[in-house]
Design an enzyme around this catalytic site. Structure first.
Site, PDB file in Angstrom:
ATOM      1  N   CYS A  15       6.924  -6.303  -5.205  1.00 35.39           N
ATOM      2  CA  CYS A  15       6.051  -6.370  -3.879  1.00 35.39           C
ATOM      3  C   CYS A  15       6.665  -6.210  -2.857  1.00 35.39           C
ATOM      4  O   CYS A  15       7.690  -5.581  -2.777  1.00 35.39           O
ATOM      5  CB  CYS A  15       5.760  -8.203  -3.832  1.00 35.39           C
ATOM      6  SG  CYS A  15       7.403  -8.981  -3.637  1.00 35.39           S
ATOM      7  N   CYS A  18      10.300  -7.463  -1.851  1.00 34.99           N
ATOM      8  CA  CYS A  18      11.286  -6.832  -2.755  1.00 34.99           C
ATOM      9  C   CYS A  18      12.017  -5.676  -1.723  1.00 34.99           C
ATOM     10  O   CYS A  18      13.227  -5.732  -1.293  1.00 34.99           O
ATOM     11  CB  CYS A  18      11.117  -6.148  -3.919  1.00 34.99           C
ATOM     12  SG  CYS A  18      10.396  -7.364  -4.871  1.00 34.99           S
ATOM     13  N   ASP A 421     -11.710  22.302  10.887  1.00 33.35           N
ATOM     14  CA  ASP A 421     -11.474  23.508  10.218  1.00 33.35           C
ATOM     15  C   ASP A 421     -12.828  24.242   9.951  1.00 33.35           C
ATOM     16  O   ASP A 421     -13.609  23.468   9.278  1.00 33.35           O
ATOM     17  CB  ASP A 421     -10.410  23.709   9.144  1.00 33.35           C
ATOM     18  CG  ASP A 421     -10.306  24.894   8.522  1.00 33.35           C
ATOM     19  OD1 ASP A 421     -10.101  26.032   9.075  1.00 33.35           O
ATOM     20  OD2 ASP A 421     -10.149  25.024   7.258  1.00 33.35           O
TER      21      ASP A 421
END
Length: 635
Positions: A15, A18, A421
């Site tokens: 998680c 951590c 583009d």
């Protein structure tokens, strides 16, 4: 003393708290700053020379996790990573546990929550069904919580494991004390485990799919290559190429790596990098880029860059960097997650004591405390934020959108201009015939059919567009699928022989009339109907299709004024002109162009409604850009 930057691969994180804990531990080292990304499982550490990589690894290991220096980037290893993908193994590991949890949780919840399904002794049946869910299915949470507790740390797994065990343990005590008449939370323990396993499984799948974005980019490159060694061609994996090697690229093949043409001439489709829809003509001395496609002639290329130095690798690094960075919202989530778990545990204990002090029963007090743990343990903030950023950048890469970093996603709320583009974004990126023109006395159908018959032998994108138009015309004329049923040497009802490719200039072949050789083409280029086959020959005639300058050198006189005027108009609109000649005379002209997507107008209108200003950017010529910008399909 200079600083170094080291990349570590960290395993064992479950998680965001951590990653926050590892960052804090590494930050305690003198002169060290670290950014740990839970979603990618990597730590980017800046440290002085006095701190070695071994020092960093030992610090992470002491925190209860495992770390190792990130291996050198081997593009071919990344591309083939699916063969032994640890993310795939972890996803399968979670999937097995989730399947068992779902199969057992459904009857547990149904019996516990629906009085009509309850029977004598039903709590014992639910107890038996819940044991494997709590013990085996929830084992990843229990194991992670235990590892962290041994190192004096708490994470979200602590909440999950504590909530599940508390609900299960309380229910077991109630079962022993009250039998069929107690208040049980077996369904709570099972449902929490199942829902969180489902979340972890979805998260693991998202991470793996986002990692596949990088492999998808690298899959654009060639897998093997024909290298010239001692005058002979030897097929070797691309990873064995060395700077200075020479390799052969045949029509239709991808160029294996960045290099310089030393022999041959061809047209190279470089739209992947330049956005140019029309292939670029290359001759000896011109640079070419890996992953672009050789469309026509044979090329011999000398290697100038390999591996991580190529342009394709640089694009891949940009994607990886985008997935590894942290947006401000993720940094906030990490800071919150770092204190979230201990705060929740304290609140649960305070709740327990408060209920006891205020005169409630131990059962009611414990139930309230467990409710705090159960409600808090999913912690969507810590789990969802890094995963959402990872998926956003990864999915963008798969769609051709390269995001410099997660912080860019945050800043989009301040965007007022969108630069689009042209090739492949506003347009389809594929060439198609936009017009067919003929001199008086020659039908447009004959011009298109003869050009298509000759171009069948070419791999050039423009040639494929002409062939497709000729086959469509013949199909409309005969009602049959010429493209599927005709021989490879036939298109538009005509057959070509003795095909010759004149690299970078055009193609020639002898064309004999076949069934359905006629046809009519309107001034807009739409093919249909049948007309007289004016200009056809009973015997095969040599047909030349290509550039006007090349046809002039072959002795063809200047084209008729009608054709010249049509060509000038087409080029002003950004279209490409292909001239068609036989009997030493230019009889017609075929124009091709990249077509606008039918959805472009809707998308651009959507930008306008959002108050965004769309701008067209292209590596194509100015005329092509103006033509697309003013096209009615782009609004």
């Amino acid at each position: 003393m200079s600083d170094q930057q080291t990349e570590l691969v960290v395993t064992g994180m479950t998680c965001a708290s951590c990653s926050a804990r590892i960052e804090k531990k590494l930050g305690k080292l003198d002169g060290v700053t670290a950014a740990v990304n839970y979603a990618t499982g990597k730590a980017f550490v800046r440290h002085p020379d006095s701190i070695t990589i071994d020092d960093l690894v030992r610090t992470v290991d002491a925190s209860g996790y495992a770390a190792a220096p990130a291996p050198a980037r081997d593009l071919n290893a990344v591309r083939d990573a699916d063969a032994a993908d640890p993310e795939a193994e972890h996803t399968a590991y979670l999937r097995r546990r989730l399947a068992v949890a779902v199969a057992l949780t459904v009857p547990i919840v149904a019996i516990s929550m629906v009085p009509g399904l309850q029977f004598m002794g039903w709590p014992w049946v639910v107890f038996v069904l819940t044991v494997p869910v709590v013990a085996w299915c929830a084992w990843p949470f229990h194991r992670a919580a235990g590892v962290n507790l041994r190192h004096g740390a708490t994470t979200m797994d602590t909440l999950v494991s504590g909530g599940v065990l508390a609900a299960f343990g309380w229910s077991v005590w109630m079962l022993g004390a009250h039998g069929d008449h107690g208040h049980y939370y077996f369904e709570t323990a099972a449902a929490i485990t199942t829902f969180l396993l489902a979340g972890r499984y979805a998260e693991a799948r998202a991470k793996r799919r986002s990692g596949a974005a990088l492999r998808s980019l690298l899959d654009l490159g060639a897998k093997d290559v024909a290298v010239l060694r001692s005058g002979a061609e030897i097929r070797v994996p691309v990873g064995e190429l060395l700077v200075g090697d020479e390799f052969v690229v045949r029509p239709g093949e991808k160029i294996a790596t960045d290099g310089v043409v030393v022999d041959g001439a061809s047209a190279v489709d470089a739209s992947l990098l330049t956005g140019e829809s029309v292939p670029v003509e290359v001759v000896p001395g011109d640079a070419v880029t890996g992953a672009t496609v050789n469309t026509s002639g044979r090329l011999v290329v000398q290697v100038t860059r390999v591996g991580a130095d190529t342009q394709l690798a640089q694009i891949a690094r940009l994607v990886e960097s985008a997935q590894s960075g942290k947006a401000q919202v993720q940094r906030l989530a990490d800071r919150v997650s770092g204190v979230f778990v201990p705060v929740v545990i304290v609140i649960a204990l305070v709740t327990l004591l408060a209920w006891l002090v205020t005169g409630h029963s131990a059962e009611a007090a414990f139930t309230a405390a467990v409710a705090v743990l159960v409600i808090a343990c999913p912690c969507a903030l810590g789990l969802a934020t890094p995963t959402a950023l990872l998926v956003g950048t990864g999915r963008g890469a798969q769609l051709g959108i390269l995001i410099k970093g997660p912080e860019v996603l945050e800043s989009t709320r301040r965007v007022d201009t969108v630069v689009l583009d042209k090739t492949g974004t506003v347009t389809t990126g594929r060439m198609s015939v936009s017009g067919v023109y003929a001199v008086p006395g020659t039908s447009r159908g004959v011009v298109l059919a003869r050009a298509g018959a000759v171009e069948v032998g070419s791999e050039h994108p423009i040639a494929r567009a002409i062939v497709a138009a000729a086959e469509d015309a013949a199909r409309d004329l005969t009602g049959s699928d010429v493209g599927a049923s005709a021989a490879p040497s036939a298109a538009g009802g005509l057959t070509a022989t003795e095909f010759r490719n004149h690299e970078g200039r055009g193609v020639t072949a002898f064309v004999a009339a076949g069934a359905g050789a006629g046809g009519r083409v309107t001034s807009e280029g739409d093919v249909g109907g049948r007309t007289d086959d004016s200009g056809s020959h009973p015997d095969p005639a040599e047909v030349a299709v290509g550039k006007l300058t090349w046809l002039r050198k072959r002795g063809c006189p200047e084209p008729a004024a009608e054709l010249t005027e049509a060509a000038d108009t087409a080029m002003a609109n950004g279209h490409t002109c292909v001239w068609v000649a036989w009997d030493g005379v230019i009889h017609g002209l075929v124009t091709v162009a990249d077509t606008v997507k039918p959805t472009s107008a809707q998308a651009i209108a959507g930008f306008a409604r959002l108050g965004l200003r769309p701008i067209l950017l292209t590596g194509d010529n100015a005329a092509a850009a103006r033509a697309v910008a003013s096209d009615r399909h782009t609004g």
